[in-house]
Design an enzyme around this catalytic site. Sequence first.
Site, PDB file in Angstrom:
ATOM      1  CD  GLU A   1      47.169  34.786  42.971  1.00 36.81           C
ATOM      2  OE1 GLU A   1      48.329  35.129  43.239  1.00 36.81           O
ATOM      3  OE2 GLU A   1      46.193  35.127  43.667  1.00 36.81           O
TER       4      GLU A   1
ATOM      5  CD  GLU B   1      54.167  49.598  43.817  1.00 35.51           C
ATOM      6  OE1 GLU B   1      53.518  49.315  44.845  1.00 35.51           O
ATOM      7  OE2 GLU B   1      55.051  48.866  43.332  1.00 35.51           O
ATOM      8  NE  ARG B   2      51.266  46.958  40.335  1.00 35.92           N
ATOM      9  CZ  ARG B   2      51.210  45.658  40.453  1.00 35.92           C
ATOM     10  NH1 ARG B   2      50.045  45.047  40.462  1.00 35.92           N
ATOM     11  NH2 ARG B   2      52.305  44.947  40.560  1.00 35.92           N
TER      12      ARG B   2
ATOM     13  CB  CYS C   1      43.006  37.380  47.665  1.00 36.51           C
ATOM     14  SG  CYS C   1      41.873  38.104  48.836  1.00 36.51           S
TER      15      CYS C   1
ATOM     16  CB  SER D   1      52.036  37.946  44.911  1.00 35.02           C
ATOM     17  OG  SER D   1      53.253  38.625  45.139  1.00 35.02           O
TER      18      SER D   1
END
Length: 507
Positions: free
Chosen positions: A391, A185-186, A290, A235
Amino acid sequence: MRRTHAVSTTNTIQHWINGAATPGASTRTAPVWNPATGAEQAAVLMAETSDVDTAVVAAATAFETWGESSLTQRTRVMFRLRELLVEHEDELAEIIAAEHGKVIDDARGEIVRGREIVEYACGIISHLKGGYSDQISTGIDSFDFRQPLGVVAGITPFNFPIMVPLWMHPIAIACGNTFVLKPSERDPSASNFVAELYKRAGLPDGVFNVVHGDKAAVDAVLDHPGIEAVSFVGSTPIAKYVHERATASGKRVQALGGAKNHAVVLPDADLEYAANHLTAAAFGSAGQRCMAISAAVAVGEAADALLPVLAEKAKAIKVGPGQDVGNDMGPVITAQARDRVTSYVASGVEQGAVAVVDGRDLKVEGHEDGFFVGPTLLDRVTKEMDVYTDEVFGPLLVVVRAADLDEAIELINANPYGNGTAIFTGDGESARRFQRGVHVGMIGVNVPIPVPMSHYSFGGWKDSLFGDNHIHGPEGVHFYTRAKVVTSRWPHVSRSVEAAFNFPTHG
Ligand code: NAD
């Protein structure tokens, strides 16, 4: 030179269902920020269960014909999509830079790597070829082939708004499935753009759908009885949740999670080469990859030689808006992400790490409200520190010191993540020992970001992947299809064969 992508503040990004922009039932929205200015540049609709259901119904209807389409028809769509992705690379790169914040050339990089998956999908006829055994038993032939699953879904993270979805849908669609994508959604706009390109490429309506949203939309996907399989990238806590919930509802699931990628630098490495590549791999895309290198393991005397070179290179990185050509690194995705990174740096220093380069106070002139954090280099980090165990997903490189290669391998294997790792060395024997010994899915030898090319599959070990299949490449084809084996005998050829009540053993 300043590039701009026009996103009006009144722009509300809609879903894409059944070949058209669709407002959906829910009017709930979330802000889409411009990370370089800190301003809200658009809003995106947040789907509820009924919107997901509308998309699944469209996809299920489209599957009735797409699932029966010939491999040649599907291949032609993929070839046209590939050409449209080339033609619109500039526009796409600007959309990505505007919403994600990464620099334009980096955005181009993800478009090219994503396009390579479309090129792989163009060869689906070869990838779906089965085997045939003539006369496997007397008068009996066998062959196998694979068929699509039906409606499949993808749920993707913010950090590669075009490449990660492209890991999934071209292969799923080329295999004959129909697709529902729930992107981050970002930075939602790239997915709608790709949907329009698919339509122009001749993909029938309903084969590719985009539903925007957050947890409510994800849960609706995970529980929907009409969805056969879910590919997730994001994530680790959410990957684990997605895997558990979607497998509980009977779906096939591949859920790729987070990472803590270590790069080991041996004393025999070319240190200038290693430092250049480590810097780019740690700070490119503001560390929001990632496969970013977030921990450098300096072995023996490599540490003292490497640190000053790394520091010099980290300080030379040009930070600014991604849309301004000439910058090396843009902002992080949100204000919360920026605060998270700076608080991890603070905790590292409190726990005894040495800040060799500290980017916490960086201000970019004219963009004081942007979500910027400067490149940060922490030395003497230990495996107990939060900055090592977690992370961080920002422009932060921690340096851990190890006495020898065995200690470096032990460190990597004790880490819960196992996505990527790299070794810098001039010694083949050490490289071979490393590649065989680490419990990690993707390994680079003097290659810091070893993202497999499209003919290989992408995936980590341990907490970096839940499920069996890696993503794209041959394992992607495997994931989006199920196998059949046909054993046939034609009685006029083998009339003399008697039916038997014992289990058939053929000669
Ligand atoms: P994220 O886990 O927050 O979000 C990923 C997706 O899950 C998004 O579509 C989001 O809307 C959805 N989501 C978020 N919270 C949810 C919840 N509580 N319930 C259900 N759905 C939810 O990840 P992100 O911040 O967008 O992306 C960064 C993360 O993704 C990093 O951890 C990174 O390592 C990881 N990542 C992994 C890979 C890989 O290949 N292993 C690739 C890219 C990114």
